[in-house]
Motif scaffolding. Structure first.
Motif, mmCIF file in Angstrom:
data_model
loop_
_atom_site.group_PDB
_atom_site.id
_atom_site.type_symbol
_atom_site.label_atom_id
_atom_site.label_comp_id
_atom_site.label_asym_id
_atom_site.label_seq_id
_atom_site.Cartn_x
_atom_site.Cartn_y
_atom_site.Cartn_z
ATOM 1 N N LYS A 36 -63.441 -47.250 3.051
ATOM 2 C CA LYS A 36 -62.875 -47.734 4.305
ATOM 3 C C LYS A 36 -61.771 -48.736 3.968
ATOM 4 C CE LYS A 36 -65.868 -45.291 6.554
ATOM 5 N NZ LYS A 36 -67.102 -45.846 7.122
ATOM 6 N N GLN A 37 -60.563 -48.231 3.920
ATOM 7 C CA GLN A 37 -59.392 -49.042 3.598
ATOM 8 C C GLN A 37 -58.861 -49.664 4.893
ATOM 9 O OE1 GLN A 37 -58.683 -48.364 0.168
ATOM 10 N NE2 GLN A 37 -57.417 -50.208 0.069
ATOM 11 N N GLY A 38 -58.616 -50.972 4.903
ATOM 12 C CA GLY A 38 -58.098 -51.619 6.103
ATOM 13 C C GLY A 38 -56.802 -50.994 6.580
ATOM 14 N N TYR A 39 -55.966 -50.590 5.643
ATOM 15 C CA TYR A 39 -54.692 -49.940 5.933
ATOM 16 C C TYR A 39 -54.916 -48.663 6.734
ATOM 17 C CZ TYR A 39 -49.967 -48.290 4.450
ATOM 18 O OH TYR A 39 -48.660 -47.852 4.384
ATOM 19 N N ALA A 40 -55.929 -47.886 6.368
ATOM 20 C CA ALA A 40 -56.229 -46.638 7.074
ATOM 21 C C ALA A 40 -56.770 -46.901 8.470
ATOM 22 C CB ALA A 40 -57.224 -45.807 6.273
ATOM 23 N N GLN A 41 -57.599 -47.933 8.604
ATOM 24 C CA GLN A 41 -58.111 -48.270 9.941
ATOM 25 C C GLN A 41 -56.941 -48.653 10.858
ATOM 26 O OE1 GLN A 41 -61.306 -47.417 9.720
ATOM 27 N NE2 GLN A 41 -60.942 -47.433 7.498
ATOM 28 N N ALA A 42 -55.991 -49.395 10.293
ATOM 29 C CA ALA A 42 -54.831 -49.814 11.085
ATOM 30 C C ALA A 42 -54.046 -48.614 11.585
ATOM 31 C CB ALA A 42 -53.935 -50.730 10.246
ATOM 32 N N PHE A 43 -53.803 -47.639 10.715
ATOM 33 C CA PHE A 43 -53.008 -46.498 11.166
ATOM 34 C C PHE A 43 -53.764 -45.609 12.141
ATOM 35 C CE2 PHE A 43 -49.801 -47.544 8.016
ATOM 36 C CZ PHE A 43 -48.667 -47.292 8.770
ATOM 37 N N ARG B 61 -57.421 -51.227 -4.299
ATOM 38 C CA ARG B 61 -56.040 -50.757 -4.264
ATOM 39 C C ARG B 61 -55.810 -49.607 -3.279
ATOM 40 N NH1 ARG B 61 -55.157 -49.273 -10.362
ATOM 41 N NH2 ARG B 61 -57.275 -48.484 -9.958
ATOM 42 N N LEU B 62 -54.625 -49.644 -2.650
ATOM 43 C CA LEU B 62 -54.169 -48.511 -1.850
ATOM 44 C C LEU B 62 -53.747 -47.352 -2.732
ATOM 45 C CD1 LEU B 62 -51.893 -50.149 0.882
ATOM 46 C CD2 LEU B 62 -53.918 -48.773 1.312
#
Length: 394
Positions: free
Chosen positions: A112-119, A174-175
């Motif tokens: 669960k990447q924060g970046y993915a939740q944002a998009f 890391r992303l």
């Protein structure tokens, strides 16, 4: 400007349709979702894994295109992306979206990447604006609450990069392999700000607004180097800086996204300061990150300048320069936007096969190893730039 600004806008709108035609033709999977890769030779790699970033960005792009043009074809594509996100990326058991699925839609990387939740929030909120679908808005709110519950740092502020499928800590945040392995990054915070701003357009929640204000202050006080006027990229939990990299595309993108956030939430008390910051970030990109032909370099690490021209900083520069023109009324910024556009027309747009080349070196050579569509090569930066430019120029 060589062009009348309305002619400029018309060129952008035409290119928007060209970009979306490519994605319609090359990536649409009739069985569901979108194929994960189109290589540099325009071959669709149907078995490629599919990233949640790609799916969410496609969802945002087609919903946003529909919201502007009202063309039904674009709404149907957004419907397709929405259905696939719900059925294959959303984790109904633990909340949030998975990072990656295989070509058959089965989860292959469940972090669960924060970046993915944002998009996911960004795409879902734009789709809600297109459809008024309350189920979609509820899903965006659920992902927002999961992000806040699991990744928000209650002690030191900001957001941790990632956790595992059940929201337990990781040691590799890391992303991508090129990123530093640090628990906080500029990039994730920028796109959480962008997503929360779009969600606020749909849901005027006080807690959400407070988080947007907090994110604006994090950029002002912790992420932007106020002496050099560049973003700082990687941090420890306590915001100790772990890198010395200038990313010119992010610098100019952040300027206009901060302005957008202030406008959407109506934070008049922050407007003048944020506009000054946006101009300074734009000026540093123009002075240090811009080639003679108007194109934008990739980044600078220490004293080493990476002169490659990636597609997305060119798109963000169009909007960033035009935003600076709108703030200052100084024609030099609009002239610079036109200069970037001329570079894009001559070097970046693939006029024969469609879409934009991903990477071009300083001598104008196209990198044949970079895909036309892929995990990170999405229709988001360039389509959004076209939409923003049409709205700002007309």
């Amino acid at each position: 400007m060589k062009r009348d600004r309305y002619v400029f806008a018309d060129e952008m709108l035409a290119e928007l349709h060209h970009i979306l035609s490519f994605w319609n033709e090359k990536t649409f999977d009739e069985k569901g979702g979108f194929f994960g890769e189109v290589n540099a030779n325009n071959m669709t790699i149907k078995e490629a894994n599919r990233g949640s970033i790609l799916n969410s960005r496609i969802l945002w792009t087609y919903a946003a295109a529909y919201n502007y043009t009202r063309e039904k074809e674009y709404l149907l594509m957004a419907d397709h992306a929405y259905t696939y996100l719900v059925e294959h990326f959303y984790d109904a058991k633990n909340g949030g979206v998975f990072w990656e699925v295989d070509g058959n839609g089965k989860p292959s990387n469940t972090r669960k990447q924060g970046y993915a939740q944002a998009f996911a929030i960004y795409g879902l909120s734009e789709y809600y604006r297109a459809t008024g679908n309350d189920v979609c808005l509820t899903l965006a709110q659920k992902i927002y609450h999961a992000l806040e519950r699991h990744l928000y740092d209650n002690e030191l502020g900001g957001y941790i990069e990632a956790q595992d499928e059940v929201w337990e800590p990781l040691t590799d945040w890391r992303l991508s392999e090129k990123d530093l392995n640090t628990p906080k990054s500029m990039n994730t915070h920028l796109h959480i700000l962008e997503a929360y701003t779009n969600l606020y357009r749909c849901w005027k929640d006080d807690g959400l607004r407070n988080r947007i204000v907090e994110l604006i202050h994090i950029f002002k006080d912790k992420i932007i180097d106020s002496q050099r006027m560049h973003l700082q990229l990687f941090f420890e939990n306590d915001w100790t800086l772990q890198s010395q990299i200038d990313s010119y595309g992010h610098d100019i993108e952040t300027g206009w996204l901060l302005c957008e956030a202030v406008e959407v939430i109506g934070a008049e008390e922050l407007k003048a300061e944020i506009e000054r910051i946006a101009i300074k970030l734009t000026d540093s990109t123009l002075a240090e990150g811009s080639a003679e032909d108007g194109s934008i370099y990739n980044e600078k690490k220490g004293s080493h300048l990476d002169t490659d021209k990636h597609w997305w900083p060119q798109a963000e520069a169009l909007v960033g320069y035009t935003n600076a023109w709108q703030i200052t009324k100084d024609k030099k910024y609009l002239d610079q936007a036109e200069k970037v556009w001329d570079y894009i027309l001559s070097n970046v747009i693939d006029k024969q096969n469609g879409e934009w080349h991903a990477l071009i070196d300083q001598n104008g050579n196209i990198n044949a190893n970079e895909p036309k569509a892929g995990f990170w090569k999405c229709p988001y930066h360039n389509s959004r730039a076209m939409l923003e430019m049409v709205k700002r120029l007309q």
